[in-house]
Motif scaffolding. Structure first.
Motif, PDB file in Angstrom:
ATOM      1  N   LYS A  29     -15.334  95.616   5.128  1.00 21.95           N
ATOM      2  CA  LYS A  29     -16.045  95.352   6.391  1.00 21.95           C
ATOM      3  C   LYS A  29     -17.527  95.697   6.273  1.00 21.95           C
ATOM      4  N   ARG A  78     -17.792  81.848  17.896  1.00 19.86           N
ATOM      5  CA  ARG A  78     -17.070  80.573  17.792  1.00 19.86           C
ATOM      6  C   ARG A  78     -17.524  79.578  18.849  1.00 19.86           C
ATOM      7  N   ILE A 100      -7.503  95.555  13.070  1.00 26.26           N
ATOM      8  CA  ILE A 100      -8.312  95.809  11.870  1.00 26.26           C
ATOM      9  C   ILE A 100      -9.669  96.487  12.168  1.00 26.26           C
ATOM     10  N   ASP A 101     -10.299  96.118  13.285  1.00 26.72           N
ATOM     11  CA  ASP A 101     -11.602  96.727  13.591  1.00 26.72           C
ATOM     12  C   ASP A 101     -11.457  98.032  14.380  1.00 26.72           C
ATOM     13  N   THR A 103     -18.654  87.175  10.018  1.00 27.51           N
ATOM     14  CA  THR A 103     -18.047  86.038  10.725  1.00 27.51           C
ATOM     15  C   THR A 103     -18.996  84.839  10.700  1.00 27.51           C
ATOM     16  N   ARG A 147     -13.392  84.916  -1.274  1.00 30.66           N
ATOM     17  CA  ARG A 147     -12.315  84.493  -0.375  1.00 30.66           C
ATOM     18  C   ARG A 147     -12.603  83.164   0.333  1.00 30.66           C
ATOM     19  N   SER A 177     -16.196  87.747  18.583  1.00 29.27           N
ATOM     20  CA  SER A 177     -15.556  86.636  17.853  1.00 29.27           C
ATOM     21  C   SER A 177     -15.609  85.346  18.672  1.00 29.27           C
ATOM     22  N   ARG A 234      -6.401  86.888  14.004  1.00 31.72           N
ATOM     23  CA  ARG A 234      -6.848  86.445  15.337  1.00 31.72           C
ATOM     24  C   ARG A 234      -6.965  84.922  15.363  1.00 31.72           C
ATOM     25  N   GLY A 267      -4.816  87.384   5.484  1.00 31.26           N
ATOM     26  CA  GLY A 267      -4.706  87.643   6.931  1.00 31.26           C
ATOM     27  C   GLY A 267      -6.101  87.764   7.503  1.00 31.26           C
ATOM     28  N   SER A 268      -7.014  86.929   6.979  1.00 33.23           N
ATOM     29  CA  SER A 268      -8.410  86.974   7.430  1.00 33.23           C
ATOM     30  C   SER A 268      -8.723  85.796   8.346  1.00 33.23           C
ATOM     31  N   ALA A 269      -9.103  86.105   9.578  1.00 32.91           N
ATOM     32  CA  ALA A 269      -9.467  85.049  10.533  1.00 32.91           C
ATOM     33  C   ALA A 269     -10.769  84.375  10.117  1.00 32.91           C
ATOM     34  N   GLN A 270     -11.604  85.112   9.399  1.00 32.71           N
ATOM     35  CA  GLN A 270     -12.862  84.506   8.949  1.00 32.71           C
ATOM     36  C   GLN A 270     -12.583  83.425   7.920  1.00 32.71           C
TER      37      GLN A 270
HETATM   38  C1  S3P Z   1     -13.416  88.483  12.730  1.00 35.77           C
HETATM   39  C2  S3P Z   1     -12.362  88.699  11.876  1.00 35.77           C
HETATM   40  C3  S3P Z   1     -12.095  89.987  11.217  1.00 35.77           C
HETATM   41  C4  S3P Z   1     -12.848  91.121  11.891  1.00 35.77           C
HETATM   42  C5  S3P Z   1     -14.265  90.768  12.200  1.00 35.77           C
HETATM   43  C6  S3P Z   1     -14.334  89.551  13.104  1.00 35.77           C
HETATM   44  C7  S3P Z   1     -13.593  87.128  13.279  1.00 35.77           C
HETATM   45  O1  S3P Z   1     -12.491  89.913   9.864  1.00 35.77           O
HETATM   46  O2  S3P Z   1     -12.812  92.278  11.080  1.00 35.77           O
HETATM   47  O3  S3P Z   1     -14.924  91.852  12.815  1.00 35.77           O
HETATM   48  O4  S3P Z   1     -14.306  86.974  14.294  1.00 35.77           O
HETATM   49  O5  S3P Z   1     -13.022  86.193  12.725  1.00 35.77           O
HETATM   50  P1  S3P Z   1     -11.521  89.266   8.751  1.00 35.77           P
HETATM   51  O6  S3P Z   1     -11.232  87.915   9.144  1.00 35.77           O
HETATM   52  O7  S3P Z   1     -12.273  89.324   7.451  1.00 35.77           O
HETATM   53  O8  S3P Z   1     -10.318  90.174   8.730  1.00 35.77           O
END
Ligand code: S3P
Length: 441
Positions: free
Chosen positions: A348, A29, A320-321, A98, A129, A25, A195, A168-171
């Protein structure tokens, strides 16, 4: 080279110090933000896995050059929206959700239409999303059924949005933060906890981003159109990759392991909380901070008796992972473990909740499922001796890792296909296993 591994022996006891691969991640980024900075950013310890290499190829297609000099990636940015690319540009995100989601956020001002595609697994994943909120910024997006290929045309008339991100998705959150960078005014995202590497990195870059933490949600405000300078970044180890070695040690006999320099951002360490609730005694040593991220050496010892867990769903996002490998610990624990609201696992790289349950039943564990809640009936005396073959799991790297750790701790004769999948996140996985004594052909 054959694309499978054979494991016929459990790992013998070990006491070692290792490093795992760099955080995926943070790697993705750091490359994407370097592509938006002014000047040359220098990134060391960048994860050289397929997802990150696809990120580098993507920025290159968008007109941003990079060079690897003495193991350091130099990325030559031209500032915000400094991309320049031809008409009909196609970006291939490969296996990476991501990359696919975050890059859309950086393209919201593009003058030419861009097409984003991915591999078989990514092509099955839902993009509504991010498509839905990106359209609110004013971006033009075309896609059939919210699947890839996605065609995006940016606009000069972006407007800031107020958005409630409740997956609750960081992506999703990071895609919207990236879009906000190019948008005049202040964008506000109320985001269910996930995250927070993007927010921390922007703070480290002194970008005007504010985060107000509430119990389950963060209120994030981003002021658009501020330039930031190039930066140096040293990527720490990945807790998601470390988790397979943590469980390997926990379920082996009389072993211990130190995993050096792992990112232990609180939004990522659900697995540690869950395993410690189950009776593991995982410790963080030499804890320190680096550009807002917490880093430590992780110390684990084998544990003969583990207890079942009733896992609160508030920990879901931070693990989550890791649930696949946590399920393996539940399979060996004393009692019935329960996990709730795990629907996101099915979104996923593969349908991980369905496949995780199938896997547990394959190794003889009773699992009850009601919608996205499961109960795992642990069997502390579980050992395996039959033949097992793992195939058709959509080349999901984490299912490959899970199968190897199962074989090395529970026994049985395993043939595990799609060994190539490790290139997605942890190309040195097998080498690292062998370095602590695993016998893998
Ligand atoms: C990630 C966010 C998570 C995770 C993925 C990496 C990221 O996904 O499962 O492997 O780097 O932002 P989601 O944001 O869809 O939960």
């Amino acid at each position: 080279m054959s694309n499978y591994v054979v494991i016929k022996n459990r790992i013998k006891n070990f006491n070692r110090v290792i490093k795992v691969s760099s955080d995926k991640s943070i790697s993705i980024r750091s490359v994407l933000l370097a592509s938006q900075a002014i000047g040359t950013s220098k990134i060391s310890n960048l994860l050289e896995s397929e997802d990150v290499i696809n990120t580098l190829k993507t920025i290159k297609k968008l007109g941003i050059n990079y060079r690897k000099i003495n193991n350091i990636y130099n990325i030559y940015g031209f500032g915000l929206n400094g991309f320049s690319f031809k008409k009909n540009t196609t970006l291939n995100a490969g296996n990476s959700g991501t990359l696919a989601r975050l890059i859309l956020g950086l393209l919201v001002k593009s003058k030419n239409e861009v097409k984003v595609i991915g591999d078989k697994s990514l092509s099955k994943r839902d993009f509504s999303r991010v498509i839905k909120p990106l359209k609110l910024f004013g971006v033009n997006i075309k896609s059939k059924k919210n699947l890839m290929p996605i065609k995006l045309l940016g606009t000069d008339f972006l407007r800031p949005i107020k958005y409630f991100e409740n997956i609750g998705s960081a992506q999703v959150k990071s895609c919207l933060i990236f879009s906000a960078l190019n948008t005049p005014g202040i964008t506000t995202i109320n985001s269910k906890k996930s995250r927070n590497h993007t927010e921390l990195m922007l703070k480290f870059l002194k970008y005007p981003i504010k985060v107000k933490r509430n119990k389950n949600f963060d209120k994030i405000s981003i002021q658009g159109l501020k330039q930031f300078k190039a930066f140096d970044y040293n990527v720490p180890g990945d807790i998601s990759s470390a988790s397979f070695f943590i469980v390997l040690t926990l379920l082996s006999k009389k072993s211990s392991l130190t995993i050096k320099e792992v990112n232990i951002n609180p939004s990522r360490i659900g697995i540690i909380t869950i395993l410690n609730k189950m009776g593991a005694k995982i410790k963080f040593k030499k804890k320190r901070f680096y550009n807002g991220e917490a880093i430590a050496d992780i110390y684990i010892q084998s544990k003969n008796v583990l207890k079942a867990v009733n896992c609160p769903s508030t920990l879901n996002s931070s693990a989550i992972d890791e649930f696949l490998i946590i399920f393996l610990v539940a399979a060996k624990a004393n009692g019935i473990s329960s996990f709730k609201d795990l629907g996101e696992m099915n979104k996923k790289e593969s349908r991980r909740l369905d496949l995780g349950i199938k896997f547990l039943r394959y190794i003889g564990i009773r699992v009850e499922r009601k919608k996205n809640n499961i109960k795992i009936y642990g069997n502390p005396s579980l050992t395996l001796s039959q033949n097992f073959e793992m195939k058709n799991f959509l080349k999901d790297h984490r299912i490959f890792f899970l199968s190897c750790i199962t074989a090395l701790t529970l026994g049985g004769k395993w043939r595990i296909n799609d060994r190539d999948s490790i290139k997605t996140s942890f190309p040195n996985f097998l080498k690292t296993l062998k370095s602590i004594g695993a016998k893998i052909n």
